[in-house]
Enzyme design. Structure first.
Site, PDB file in Angstrom:
ATOM      1  N   TYR A 127      -0.983  22.348  18.165  1.00  0.00           N
ATOM      2  CA  TYR A 127      -1.087  21.519  16.957  1.00  0.00           C
ATOM      3  C   TYR A 127      -1.416  22.405  15.754  1.00  0.00           C
ATOM      4  CZ  TYR A 127      -3.123  18.089  13.714  1.00  0.00           C
ATOM      5  OH  TYR A 127      -3.423  17.340  12.595  1.00  0.00           O
ATOM      6  N   LYS A 153       0.826  23.314  12.223  1.00  0.00           N
ATOM      7  CA  LYS A 153       0.355  23.057  10.851  1.00  0.00           C
ATOM      8  C   LYS A 153       0.338  24.361  10.044  1.00  0.00           C
ATOM      9  CE  LYS A 153      -0.287  18.576  11.192  1.00  0.00           C
ATOM     10  NZ  LYS A 153       0.418  17.584  10.371  1.00  0.00           N
TER      11      LYS A 153
HETATM   12  N1  LIG Z   1      -7.060  12.324  11.242  1.00  0.00           N
HETATM   13  C1  LIG Z   1      -7.389  13.547  10.908  1.00  0.00           C
HETATM   14  O1  LIG Z   1      -8.562  13.922  10.944  1.00  0.00           O
HETATM   15  C2  LIG Z   1      -6.325  14.500  10.443  1.00  0.00           C
HETATM   16  C3  LIG Z   1      -6.743  15.773  10.042  1.00  0.00           C
HETATM   17  C4  LIG Z   1      -5.784  16.682   9.607  1.00  0.00           C
HETATM   18  C5  LIG Z   1      -4.460  16.303   9.574  1.00  0.00           C
HETATM   19  N2  LIG Z   1      -4.085  15.067   9.980  1.00  0.00           N
HETATM   20  C6  LIG Z   1      -2.651  14.738   9.900  1.00  0.00           C
HETATM   21  O2  LIG Z   1      -2.501  13.477   9.262  1.00  0.00           O
HETATM   22  C7  LIG Z   1      -1.276  12.863   9.698  1.00  0.00           C
HETATM   23  C8  LIG Z   1      -1.573  11.436  10.106  1.00  0.00           C
HETATM   24  O3  LIG Z   1      -2.430  11.462  11.215  1.00  0.00           O
HETATM   25  P1  LIG Z   1      -3.430  10.287  11.614  1.00  0.00           P
HETATM   26  O4  LIG Z   1      -4.733  10.920  11.841  1.00  0.00           O
HETATM   27  O5  LIG Z   1      -3.280   9.147  10.692  1.00  0.00           O
HETATM   28  O6  LIG Z   1      -2.831   9.911  13.060  1.00  0.00           O
HETATM   29  P2  LIG Z   1      -2.216   8.553  13.654  1.00  0.00           P
HETATM   30  O7  LIG Z   1      -3.152   7.419  13.413  1.00  0.00           O
HETATM   31  O8  LIG Z   1      -1.868   8.880  15.063  1.00  0.00           O
HETATM   32  O9  LIG Z   1      -0.878   8.326  12.795  1.00  0.00           O
HETATM   33  C9  LIG Z   1       0.249   9.174  12.997  1.00  0.00           C
HETATM   34  C10 LIG Z   1       1.493   8.488  12.496  1.00  0.00           C
HETATM   35  O10 LIG Z   1       2.599   9.377  12.796  1.00  0.00           O
HETATM   36  C11 LIG Z   1       3.550   8.647  13.556  1.00  0.00           C
HETATM   37  N3  LIG Z   1       4.256   9.486  14.539  1.00  0.00           N
HETATM   38  C12 LIG Z   1       3.721  10.102  15.608  1.00  0.00           C
HETATM   39  N4  LIG Z   1       4.706  10.704  16.301  1.00  0.00           N
HETATM   40  C13 LIG Z   1       5.851  10.439  15.659  1.00  0.00           C
HETATM   41  C14 LIG Z   1       7.216  10.759  15.902  1.00  0.00           C
HETATM   42  N5  LIG Z   1       7.596  11.435  16.982  1.00  0.00           N
HETATM   43  N6  LIG Z   1       8.160  10.323  15.030  1.00  0.00           N
HETATM   44  C15 LIG Z   1       7.808   9.587  13.945  1.00  0.00           C
HETATM   45  N7  LIG Z   1       6.537   9.229  13.676  1.00  0.00           N
HETATM   46  C16 LIG Z   1       5.578   9.659  14.526  1.00  0.00           C
HETATM   47  C17 LIG Z   1       2.762   7.566  14.273  1.00  0.00           C
HETATM   48  O11 LIG Z   1       3.649   6.530  14.659  1.00  0.00           O
HETATM   49  P3  LIG Z   1       3.413   5.662  16.013  1.00  0.00           P
HETATM   50  O12 LIG Z   1       2.456   4.598  15.590  1.00  0.00           O
HETATM   51  O13 LIG Z   1       4.742   5.137  16.367  1.00  0.00           O
HETATM   52  O14 LIG Z   1       2.866   6.596  17.031  1.00  0.00           O
HETATM   53  C18 LIG Z   1       1.769   7.163  13.196  1.00  0.00           C
HETATM   54  O15 LIG Z   1       2.371   6.273  12.293  1.00  0.00           O
HETATM   55  C19 LIG Z   1      -0.742  13.756  10.818  1.00  0.00           C
HETATM   56  O16 LIG Z   1       0.260  14.593  10.307  1.00  0.00           O
HETATM   57  C20 LIG Z   1      -1.948  14.569  11.233  1.00  0.00           C
HETATM   58  O17 LIG Z   1      -1.580  15.796  11.781  1.00  0.00           O
HETATM   59  C21 LIG Z   1      -4.981  14.154  10.415  1.00  0.00           C
END
Ligand SMILES: NC(=O)c1ccc[n+]([C@@H]2O[C@H](COP(=O)([O-])OP(=O)(O)OC[C@H]3O[C@@H](n4cnc5c(N)ncnc54)[C@H](OP(=O)(O)O)[C@@H]3O)[C@@H](O)[C@H]2O)c1
Length: 348
Positions: free
Chosen positions: A217, A221
């Site tokens: 992961y 990034k």
């Molecule tokens: N949360 C944190 O602390 C954090 C920190 C740093 C970066 N991020 C980044 O923020 C972004 C959002 O993450 P989140 O924390 O909100 O996670 P999340 O709740 O799991 O949301 C991820 C989203 O991406 C979609 N997704 C996953 N796999 C996919 C695929 N193969 N094709 C199309 N869509 C896909 C999911 O759709 P489904 O519902 O269909 O699975 C969901 O809508 C990500 O890029 C993550 O790396 C998050």
């Protein structure tokens, strides 16, 4: 720009630097002059988590049309229904996008080209962390494809669309406003233990031997940040402002849903979120800062509510060599979509 912040890269990536940023800095409010009336925005992966909250906040600043992407139409419609009830005047559409498939990415970009009169702001948020090694139908490890390769492909395919729609939207004699393309990075890119591989970079991170999901992961990034730094060398900020937003820790999302039973990872994510994480509203506001508030000075940069240094590795000789090599390899990987030709036309 991040490229000029080498001297503070060590501090930004350090534990005290992270604590300082997360605990002692409050995310500023979005300035009241930000108004997306008449604008079309896209958020990928907006079925939940930060993506859905970003969609909500974009509607709050009066975006007229929102395209939210979902892997399945029904899940997207559930999210859209929630938004439509709060923002009945906005035109909210659900388009399917599966980032494990290059074909799905191309179809999605094709719809943007043919079905949208305007396209102003794109946030490439869809991403995931997987603890097991799974190959996609395109033959790539799934985290690598979703977080990096498909995101890079979609970014390149949308660049000329953002530029041409901005030109079309401008009145005669008016200079078009640059389109906005923000991709979602991570603090994890700071901490990855990246060594320059002797052979191909993509192949080096595409092996089931010794596969570790968190490490993978983080690498994806880092790659995203590297590729955005290169895109900014090719694309003018007068056409499209491209940057990376780092949400840092945001509580209450489903990012590590795949880690069920993997107690070390779950504990790390939970404790990190508890101690350093932001709530969903504040964490997401950083997206709007990068996509709407920061200007041309953020082109090619990494940041949250302000421009921050790249991960330290990117300033090293090995990091610079790797960034250039990754750029070439990615162009080759995505040659089926003629990305080199698209970028040649975007050159300024
Ligand atoms: N949360 C944190 O602390 C954090 C920190 C740093 C970066 N991020 C980044 O923020 C972004 C959002 O993450 P989140 O924390 O909100 O996670 P999340 O709740 O799991 O949301 C991820 C989203 O991406 C979609 N997704 C996953 N796999 C996919 C695929 N193969 N094709 C199309 N869509 C896909 C999911 O759709 P489904 O519902 O269909 O699975 C969901 O809508 C990500 O890029 C993550 O790396 C998050």
């Amino acid at each position: 720009m991040s490229s000029q912040l080498k001297d503070s890269a060590g501090w930004a990536a350090s534990f005290p630097g992270t604590v300082w940023k997360q605990v002692f800095h409050r995310v500023p409010k979005i300035p009241s002059h930000i108004d997306l009336s008449g604008k079309t925005v896209i958020v990928t992966g907006a079925t939940g988590g930060i993506g859905l909250e970003a969609a909500r906040q974009l509607l709050e600043v009066r975006a007229s049309r929102l395209i939210l992407t979902a892997r399945t139409q029904s899940k997207g419609e559930t999210a859209a229904a929630e938004l439509r009830s709060k923002f009945p005047k906005a035109d909210i559409r659900v388009w399917t996008l599966e980032m494990e498939s290059y074909e799905s990415v191309r179809q999605f970009a094709g719809r943007c080209e043919t079905e949208l009169d305007h396209l102003d702001v794109v946030i490439l948020n869809a991403g995931m962390g997987r603890t097991s090694f799974i190959r996609t139908g395109d033959g790539r490890e799934s985290t690598l494809q979703v977080n990096y390769l498909s995101t890079a492909l979609l970014a390149v395919l949308l660049l000329p669309i953002l530029r041409s729609k901005a030109i079309a939207a401008a009145s005669p004699g008016e200079t078009p406003s640059p389109g906005r393309l923000t991709v979602v990075g991570s603090d994890m890119a700071h901490w990855v233990n990246m060594k320059e591989p002797a052979g191909g970079i993509l192949d080096a991170v595409d092996s089931s031997v010794g596969f570790q999901g968190m490490d993978q992961y983080a690498k994806t990034k880092l790659f995203l940040t590297m590729i955005v730094s290169k895109l900014a060398e090719v694309v003018s900020a007068d056409d499209v402002i491209v940057n990376v937003v780092n949400p840092s820790g945001v509580r209450g999302t489903s990012l590590m849903r795949d880690a069920k039973g993997q107690y070390a990872i779950q504990a790390f994510v939970y404790i990190n979120g508890l101690l350093l994480g932001r709530n969903l509203t504040d964490g997401t506001r950083q997206y709007l800062h990068s996509a709407l508030v920061l200007g041309k000075e953020s082109h090619g940069s990494f940041g949250d509510w302000q421009i921050r240094p790249y991960p330290p590795f990117m300033y090293t000789d090995a990091g610079i060599r790797m960034t250039n090599k990754l750029w070439e390899e990615t162009g080759y990987e995505l040659r089926f979509a003629e990305v080199d030709a698209i970028l040649e036309k975007m050159k300024h």
